[in-house]
Structures are given as C-alpha cells and as structure tokens.
Write an enzyme that holds these catalytic residues in place. Structure first.
Site, short mmCIF file in Angstrom:
data_model
loop_
_atom_site.label_atom_id
_atom_site.label_comp_id
_atom_site.label_asym_id
_atom_site.label_seq_id
_atom_site.Cartn_x
_atom_site.Cartn_y
_atom_site.Cartn_z
N HIS A 203 30.38 4.14 9.13
CA HIS A 203 30.38 5.51 9.17
C HIS A 203 30.46 6.21 8.01
CE1 HIS A 203 34.53 4.45 7.68
NE2 HIS A 203 34.76 5.68 7.48
C1 UD1 Z 1 36.54 10.82 7.50
C2 UD1 Z 1 36.84 10.37 6.03
C3 UD1 Z 1 36.70 8.88 5.63
C4 UD1 Z 1 37.17 8.17 6.85
C5 UD1 Z 1 36.95 8.49 8.09
C6 UD1 Z 1 37.27 7.56 9.15
C7 UD1 Z 1 36.89 12.16 4.52
C8 UD1 Z 1 36.12 12.79 3.27
N1 UD1 Z 1 36.11 11.24 5.08
O1 UD1 Z 1 35.12 10.70 7.57
O2 UD1 Z 1 37.29 8.75 4.29
O3 UD1 Z 1 36.82 6.83 6.39
O4 UD1 Z 1 37.26 10.00 8.46
O5 UD1 Z 1 36.91 7.85 10.32
O6 UD1 Z 1 37.80 12.66 4.64
N2 UD1 Z 1 33.42 14.11 14.21
C9 UD1 Z 1 33.68 14.34 15.65
N3 UD1 Z 1 35.04 14.13 16.30
C10 UD1 Z 1 36.02 13.90 15.38
C11 UD1 Z 1 35.95 13.77 13.93
C12 UD1 Z 1 34.47 13.86 13.63
O7 UD1 Z 1 32.73 14.35 16.48
O8 UD1 Z 1 37.12 13.91 16.09
C13 UD1 Z 1 32.04 14.03 13.60
C14 UD1 Z 1 31.66 15.35 13.37
O9 UD1 Z 1 30.35 15.51 13.64
C15 UD1 Z 1 32.08 15.53 11.85
C16 UD1 Z 1 31.73 13.97 11.54
O10 UD1 Z 1 32.17 13.28 12.59
O11 UD1 Z 1 31.15 16.41 11.39
C17 UD1 Z 1 32.34 13.65 10.35
O12 UD1 Z 1 33.86 13.77 10.46
P1 UD1 Z 1 34.69 14.15 9.07
O13 UD1 Z 1 36.06 14.27 9.41
O14 UD1 Z 1 33.98 15.01 8.10
O15 UD1 Z 1 34.39 12.72 8.19
P2 UD1 Z 1 34.30 11.42 8.71
O16 UD1 Z 1 32.81 10.78 8.51
O17 UD1 Z 1 35.01 11.05 10.20
#
Ligand code: UD1
Length: 360
Positions: A203
């Site tokens: 991820h």
């Molecule tokens: C975040 C953390 C990362 C951690 C990871 C675990 C930061 C900078 N990154 O990354 O350190 O290892 O979580 O999962 O804080 N999305 C969904 N549903 C959700 C959450 C996310 O669909 O419940 C999708 C969305 O498209 C979103 C993307 O995932 O834009 C990224 O989510 P985000 O919270 O920005 O970062 P992670 O890649 O999950």
C-alpha cells in the site's frame, strides 16, 4: 480524561491495549477517531475484533491531500480539546492523524506522549518519516519500542529523561488475540493448507501509485505464485491505483486478491503462512514475533530490529531480487529469530505507568 488519538488502520491495534490498560488502572480513558480511515473493512471491523469501545468522537475527516487531511484533523482535534480539555493525549504510530494531533496538543499546552517514538527510516520521501520526526520533536514524552529508537532520539538531541522504552504495544494485541484468531481457521476456509501459501500486502505510495512500479512488483509476485499460492488482501489505495493503471489483479495465476481482512482474520491467515511479502511496517514486526520469514518490498526500514533480531529481509522492488529472496526463504525450513526485548505482551502497562508517573 486521558485520550488516545486513532486515525488509520495500523493505529487501532496499538490503541486497543492502551485503552484496556488505562481502564484496568481505573483511569478514565477515551478513544478519539479522526476518521482518516472510514471504510467498514479499514476501521469499524477493528473496533469489533479488538473489543474496543466506540470512539468518544469520530471527526470524519476522510481522504484528501496531505495538507487537506492534516488540516482537517487539526481543526477537529483543536475543537475537541477546547471543549473537553483532556488531561493528557497519546498519539500512536506515524500517520497523518498522529502528527496533526501532536501539533495541536503542543500548541494548546496539553501533555502529549508518542507511542512508537524514535523509529527512523532516514527516507524523507516517505510521508511517515516527516510525521515521525515532527511528532517526536514536539511531544512531552517519547515512548519507544526498541533500543535503536532511543538512540535515534538521543542523536537528534532529545533529553534522556523524556525517553522511556516501553516495548511494542502492537505485540500486546497480537499475543492477546492469537488464540482467538487461530480458532477462526481462516486458511482452511480459503482452501489453503498451513505453511503452503504466502501472504502479500502492498500500500506504500512509492510502490502502488506508479503503475509501472506496481506492475513490475506484481510481475515478480506472479513468479513467486508459481511456487505457492499468494493471498493478497488489497488495500483500497492499491485497488484504486491498480484499476486506474489498467492492472487486472484477478488475471494473475496463483494470486488470490481479495478485500482487506479484519484483524482476527488477517492474523489467522498470517500466523500459518510460509512467507510474508509486504511493504507494511506492522507486518515486519508481527512476522518477527510469529517467526515467519518476511520479505520487505522497500529499500529501507524504520524497524531495523526486525532484521537484526527477527525474520525480516529488505528486498526492495527489483523483481529479480524479490524472486531470488522468495525462493531462498522457501528453501529454508525455519527462520532463525529472537523476539526483541520488551515485545512481551506488557508494553501497554508500561505506557500507562510512564504516563501516570509524568502526570503526577
Ligand atoms: C495511511 C497512512 C500509512 C499507513 C496506512 C495504513 C499516512 C500518511 N499514511 O496510508 O502510514 O501505513 O494508512 O493503511 O497517514 N481509502 C479508502 N477507504 C479508507 C481509507 C482510504 O477507500 O477507509 C482510500 C482512499 O482512496 C484514499 C486512499 O485510500 O485516498 C489513501 O488513504 P490515506 O488515508 O490517505 O492513506 P493510506 O494509503 O491508507
């Protein structure tokens, strides 16, 4: 009231034992959820699996750019602190919610402790590295998982008396839930035999946001999948990026892509795996404790103890290296490892006593 801030998936298994330990000590403790992660499979299932109470508030910040997400957490947390005046705040891990809440606590003069302080990858292209360094530079109490973390903080000039080594709270959760997870027998339900499959998670933005990099990694995984089935619970970020890059995960023979799993299901699956391939921080630690060979698909790690003491090998993202190291790991019957000091299931009790001692 003392509060622990959670936002994203890896925070939940760190907050759960801390909450239980505060409550066992008779202290009013509440969970504040920023809502950085919000899907049922990325958030609510963990509260259910870990027996955590509903958060006292869910700020519902959701996804966005780094600035949008960080700012939204700061605004919500500031409002919550203003209305509720917590006596102390704990932040865990290294996600955007961690740093955002620590900044608000520092500016409001609220006592703040960082659980998992001192980890450093030295890689400034990782958003988490920025979060770690900023958080550790402004909190009042630095609760570390390992000696290397203490050394990093001292080298950065942190005062020795602000550092307390408590061990790894996530391992408290693992040890507590392993019997329950094993009883679920998830591998069998997926038609897999113990020690005859690998588990993959991916991820990190550096691995999944560029379709060329992602398809190179998946090409290597396809080779590994010729040797044994590779189970792949897919993070929403990776699912989205694969879809927009036109990559069809379902088409790879031997690869078993699926929706993200809950905590107990995933632990059940991982605990019987022959091999873990991952870019996650937490899985490097969990596989070390479980004694399962782990190949980390990154160029660096903030958790070097999982290499020196544990089962972790850094392989980066070069397909040739991934395949070579996977074959090498599969040839060995067992991975030699020792469980790092203080990763003993009692870290959260040490967190609570360190915090209460400082508040007295
Ligand atoms: C975040 C953390 C990362 C951690 C990871 C675990 C930061 C900078 N990154 O990354 O350190 O290892 O979580 O999962 O804080 N999305 C969904 N549903 C959700 C959450 C996310 O669909 O419940 C999708 C969305 O498209 C979103 C993307 O995932 O834009 C990224 O989510 P985000 O919270 O920005 O970062 P992670 O890649 O999950």
């Amino acid at each position: 009231m003392i509060v622990t801030i959670v936002g994203a998936r890896p925070n939940f298994m760190k907050a759960a034992p801390i909450h239980a330990a505060f409550r066992a000590a008779g202290v009013q403790h509440e969970i504040v959820h920023t809502g950085q992660h919000y899907d049922q499979a990325m958030s609510k299932v963990f509260f259910d699996d870990l027996g955590m109470p509903r958060p006292i508030v869910d700020l519902g910040v959701g996804s966005g750019t780094h600035a949008e997400q960080t700012a939204a957490v700061m605004i919500g947390i500031e409002r919550f602190f203003t209305e509720n005046r917590p006596r102390a705040v704990l932040v865990v891990g290294d996600v955007n919610s961690t740093m955002a809440a620590a900044i608000v606590a520092a500016k409001m003069g609220t006592f703040c402790a960082h659980v998992e302080a001192g980890l450093r990858s030295g890689d400034w292209s990782m958003p988490e590295e920025v979060n770690r360094v900023v958080t550790d530079s402004i909190v009042d109490l630095l609760l570390t998982p390992s000696k290397d973390a203490d050394e990093n903080l001292l080298a950065e000039g942190c005062a020795r008396e602000t550092i307390v080594r408590v061990g790894n709270v996530m391992i408290d959760t693992l040890l507590r839930h392993l019997p329950m997870a094993s009883a679920l027998a998830i591998p069998g339900r997926m038609g897999l035999a113990a020690k005859q499959y690998a588990v993959l998670t991916l991820h990190r933005p550096s691995n999944v946001d560029d379709p060329v990099v992602l398809s190179r990694i998946l090409g290597a995984i396809a080779e590994v999948a010729k040797e044994l089935p590779v189970v792949f619970p897919v993070h929403p970020r990776t699912r989205n990026q694969a879809a927009s890059g036109g990559l069809q995960l379902e088409r790879t023979a031997g690869l078993m892509p699926m929706d993200p799993l809950g905590y107990l299901e995933f632990l059940s699956l991982m605990s019987q795996a022959r091999l873990v391939l991952t870019d996650s921080g937490g899985l490097q630690e969990e596989s070390t404790v479980l004694g399962i060979p782990c190949l980390t698909l990154r160029e660096n790690t903030e958790r070097p103890i999982t290499i020196t003491d544990g089962t972790n090998v850094l392989v980066g993202t070069d397909p040739t290296l991934i395949v070579r190291e996977a074959r090498r790991a599969l040839q060995h019957k067992t991975a030699t490892h020792r469980v790092p000091e203080l990763w003993d299931g009692h870290a959260s009790e040490r967190v609570v006593s360190a915090v209460l001692k400082r508040l007295r």
